[in-house]
Design a protein around this motif. Structure first.
Motif, PDB file in Angstrom:
ATOM      1  N   GLY A 153      -4.229   3.792  -3.887  1.00  0.00           N
ATOM      2  CA  GLY A 153      -5.471   4.528  -4.028  1.00  0.00           C
ATOM      3  C   GLY A 153      -5.299   5.607  -5.086  1.00  0.00           C
ATOM      4  N   ALA A 154      -6.387   6.023  -5.684  1.00  0.00           N
ATOM      5  CA  ALA A 154      -6.333   7.045  -6.729  1.00  0.00           C
ATOM      6  C   ALA A 154      -5.767   8.361  -6.201  1.00  0.00           C
ATOM      7  CB  ALA A 154      -7.720   7.266  -7.326  1.00  0.00           C
ATOM      8  N   ARG A 155      -5.883   8.598  -4.891  1.00  0.00           N
ATOM      9  CA  ARG A 155      -5.388   9.852  -4.329  1.00  0.00           C
ATOM     10  C   ARG A 155      -4.127   9.695  -3.518  1.00  0.00           C
ATOM     11  NH1 ARG A 155      -9.921  13.798  -2.377  1.00  0.00           N
ATOM     12  NH2 ARG A 155      -8.022  14.913  -1.964  1.00  0.00           N
ATOM     13  N   GLN A 156      -3.913   8.541  -2.878  1.00  0.00           N
ATOM     14  CA  GLN A 156      -2.730   8.382  -2.049  1.00  0.00           C
ATOM     15  C   GLN A 156      -2.508   6.919  -1.692  1.00  0.00           C
ATOM     16  OE1 GLN A 156      -4.823  10.745   1.079  1.00  0.00           O
ATOM     17  NE2 GLN A 156      -3.709   9.399   2.459  1.00  0.00           N
ATOM     18  N   THR A 157      -1.297   6.644  -1.180  1.00  0.00           N
ATOM     19  CA  THR A 157      -0.993   5.315  -0.665  1.00  0.00           C
ATOM     20  C   THR A 157      -1.344   5.290   0.819  1.00  0.00           C
ATOM     21  OG1 THR A 157       1.263   5.927  -0.054  1.00  0.00           O
ATOM     22  CG2 THR A 157       0.946   5.008  -2.275  1.00  0.00           C
ATOM     23  N   LYS A 196       0.836  -3.026   1.460  1.00  0.00           N
ATOM     24  CA  LYS A 196      -0.448  -2.556   0.934  1.00  0.00           C
ATOM     25  C   LYS A 196      -0.323  -1.967  -0.468  1.00  0.00           C
ATOM     26  CE  LYS A 196      -2.460  -1.783   5.438  1.00  0.00           C
ATOM     27  NZ  LYS A 196      -2.957  -0.805   6.395  1.00  0.00           N
ATOM     28  N   CYS A 197       0.846  -2.160  -1.104  1.00  0.00           N
ATOM     29  CA  CYS A 197       0.956  -1.596  -2.455  1.00  0.00           C
ATOM     30  C   CYS A 197       1.749  -2.458  -3.443  1.00  0.00           C
ATOM     31  CB  CYS A 197       1.516  -0.176  -2.413  1.00  0.00           C
ATOM     32  SG  CYS A 197       3.145  -0.001  -1.703  1.00  0.00           S
ATOM     33  N   ILE A 198       2.443  -3.497  -2.998  1.00  0.00           N
ATOM     34  CA  ILE A 198       3.226  -4.319  -3.926  1.00  0.00           C
ATOM     35  C   ILE A 198       2.745  -5.767  -3.851  1.00  0.00           C
ATOM     36  CG2 ILE A 198       5.523  -5.183  -4.517  1.00  0.00           C
ATOM     37  CD1 ILE A 198       6.639  -2.576  -3.261  1.00  0.00           C
ATOM     38  N   TYR A 211      -1.659 -10.532  -4.203  1.00  0.00           N
ATOM     39  CA  TYR A 211      -2.671  -9.597  -4.690  1.00  0.00           C
ATOM     40  C   TYR A 211      -3.992  -9.772  -3.924  1.00  0.00           C
ATOM     41  CZ  TYR A 211      -5.920  -7.094  -7.666  1.00  0.00           C
ATOM     42  OH  TYR A 211      -6.884  -6.246  -8.130  1.00  0.00           O
ATOM     43  N   ALA A 212      -4.405 -11.023  -3.708  1.00  0.00           N
ATOM     44  CA  ALA A 212      -5.645 -11.279  -2.971  1.00  0.00           C
ATOM     45  C   ALA A 212      -5.540 -10.723  -1.552  1.00  0.00           C
ATOM     46  CB  ALA A 212      -5.938 -12.775  -2.946  1.00  0.00           C
ATOM     47  N   ARG A 213      -4.400 -10.918  -0.883  1.00  0.00           N
ATOM     48  CA  ARG A 213      -4.193 -10.381   0.460  1.00  0.00           C
ATOM     49  C   ARG A 213      -4.221  -8.862   0.433  1.00  0.00           C
ATOM     50  NH1 ARG A 213      -0.477  -7.646   1.691  1.00  0.00           N
ATOM     51  NH2 ARG A 213       1.001  -8.587   0.266  1.00  0.00           N
ATOM     52  N   LEU A 214      -3.583  -8.279  -0.575  1.00  0.00           N
ATOM     53  CA  LEU A 214      -3.522  -6.828  -0.701  1.00  0.00           C
ATOM     54  C   LEU A 214      -4.923  -6.236  -0.889  1.00  0.00           C
ATOM     55  CD1 LEU A 214      -0.840  -4.961  -2.706  1.00  0.00           C
ATOM     56  CD2 LEU A 214      -3.213  -4.325  -2.949  1.00  0.00           C
ATOM     57  N   VAL A 215      -5.737  -6.869  -1.720  1.00  0.00           N
ATOM     58  CA  VAL A 215      -7.105  -6.381  -1.954  1.00  0.00           C
ATOM     59  C   VAL A 215      -7.905  -6.409  -0.652  1.00  0.00           C
ATOM     60  CG1 VAL A 215      -9.300  -6.913  -3.108  1.00  0.00           C
ATOM     61  CG2 VAL A 215      -7.157  -6.929  -4.409  1.00  0.00           C
ATOM     62  N   GLU A 216      -7.748  -7.473   0.124  1.00  0.00           N
ATOM     63  CA  GLU A 216      -8.459  -7.557   1.406  1.00  0.00           C
ATOM     64  C   GLU A 216      -7.969  -6.476   2.373  1.00  0.00           C
ATOM     65  OE1 GLU A 216     -11.313  -8.360   3.826  1.00  0.00           O
ATOM     66  OE2 GLU A 216     -11.160  -9.280   1.852  1.00  0.00           O
ATOM     67  N   LYS A 249       8.962   2.791   5.357  1.00  0.00           N
ATOM     68  CA  LYS A 249       8.395   1.497   5.003  1.00  0.00           C
ATOM     69  C   LYS A 249       8.775   1.028   3.605  1.00  0.00           C
ATOM     70  CE  LYS A 249       4.529   1.847   8.142  1.00  0.00           C
ATOM     71  NZ  LYS A 249       3.098   1.786   8.312  1.00  0.00           N
ATOM     72  N   ILE A 250       8.790   1.923   2.637  1.00  0.00           N
ATOM     73  CA  ILE A 250       9.111   1.541   1.270  1.00  0.00           C
ATOM     74  C   ILE A 250      10.461   2.150   0.916  1.00  0.00           C
ATOM     75  CG2 ILE A 250       7.995   3.451   0.076  1.00  0.00           C
ATOM     76  CD1 ILE A 250       6.823   1.348  -1.861  1.00  0.00           C
ATOM     77  N   SER A 251      11.262   1.437   0.165  1.00  0.00           N
ATOM     78  CA  SER A 251      12.597   1.941  -0.174  1.00  0.00           C
ATOM     79  C   SER A 251      12.486   3.176  -1.057  1.00  0.00           C
ATOM     80  CB  SER A 251      13.397   0.864  -0.904  1.00  0.00           C
ATOM     81  OG  SER A 251      13.576  -0.250  -0.074  1.00  0.00           O
ATOM     82  N   PRO A 252      13.098   4.282  -0.645  1.00  0.00           N
ATOM     83  CA  PRO A 252      13.054   5.493  -1.477  1.00  0.00           C
ATOM     84  C   PRO A 252      13.773   5.281  -2.807  1.00  0.00           C
ATOM     85  CG  PRO A 252      13.777   6.017   0.756  1.00  0.00           C
ATOM     86  CD  PRO A 252      13.778   4.533   0.626  1.00  0.00           C
TER      87      PRO A 252
END
Length: 162
Positions: free
Chosen positions: A5-9, A16-18, A25-30, A61-64
């Motif tokens: 998102g423009a403001r945050q993940t 939801k971001c990779i 990508y289609a799954r992520l957009v949904e 959730k995401i690798s630092p």
């Protein structure tokens, strides 16, 4: 690609971001459309860049990555610290700090915002890149000392008033 998102993940959830292919990508957009944090924000898409990782003992959730948040007051550095400070401990050498700021400073100078955050990360090749820039009022402190940063802002404001 990396999508946020423009403001945050959404809580740094990699699902939801990779996206590595059109199906993901289609799954992520949904997922984005249904997510309460993301659905009201404009979508930002950028190249997925492999970043230098840092060890993490906790569940995240995401690798630092080897990422640092820098705060700029009227184009002058007022604070810098590790972005993932709540998840793990890591630091930079003086040389790494100088190399990082050599990239962050021109970015901060180009953006017309009196209180700016420039998030920086090192790629697996050792190159420093700008991850994103944000209004400082909308950003968490990460590993930056709030007291130290605000003291520096006040010092610079007083100096400018003299």
């Amino acid at each position: 690609m990396f999508v946020k998102g423009a403001r945050q993940t959404s809580r740094h959830d990699p699902q939801k971001c990779i996206a590595r292919n059109p199906t993901e990508y289609a799954r992520l957009v949904e997922d984005y459309r249904r997510d309460g944090i993301l659905n009201w924000q404009q979508c930002v898409v950028r190249e997925f860049v492999r970043l230098r990782s840092v060890p993490c003992d906790g569940a995240i959730k995401i690798s630092p990555s080897f990422e640092f948040r820098t705060f700029w007051w009227r184009k002058q550095l007022v604070g810098a610290g590790p972005y993932w400070s709540q998840a793990t401990r890591y630091s930079w050498t003086e040389r790494e700090r100088q190399e990082c700021l050599a990239v962050a400073r021109p970015a901060a100078e180009r953006i017309d915002c009196p209180f700016l955050v420039v998030d920086m990360a090192q790629t697996i090749e050792g190159e420093w890149i700008v991850i994103e820039c944000n209004d400082g009022q909308e950003s968490g402190y990460a590993g930056v000392s709030p007291l130290g940063m605000w003291h520096e802002v006040i010092r610079l404001a007083r100096k400018a008033a003299d």
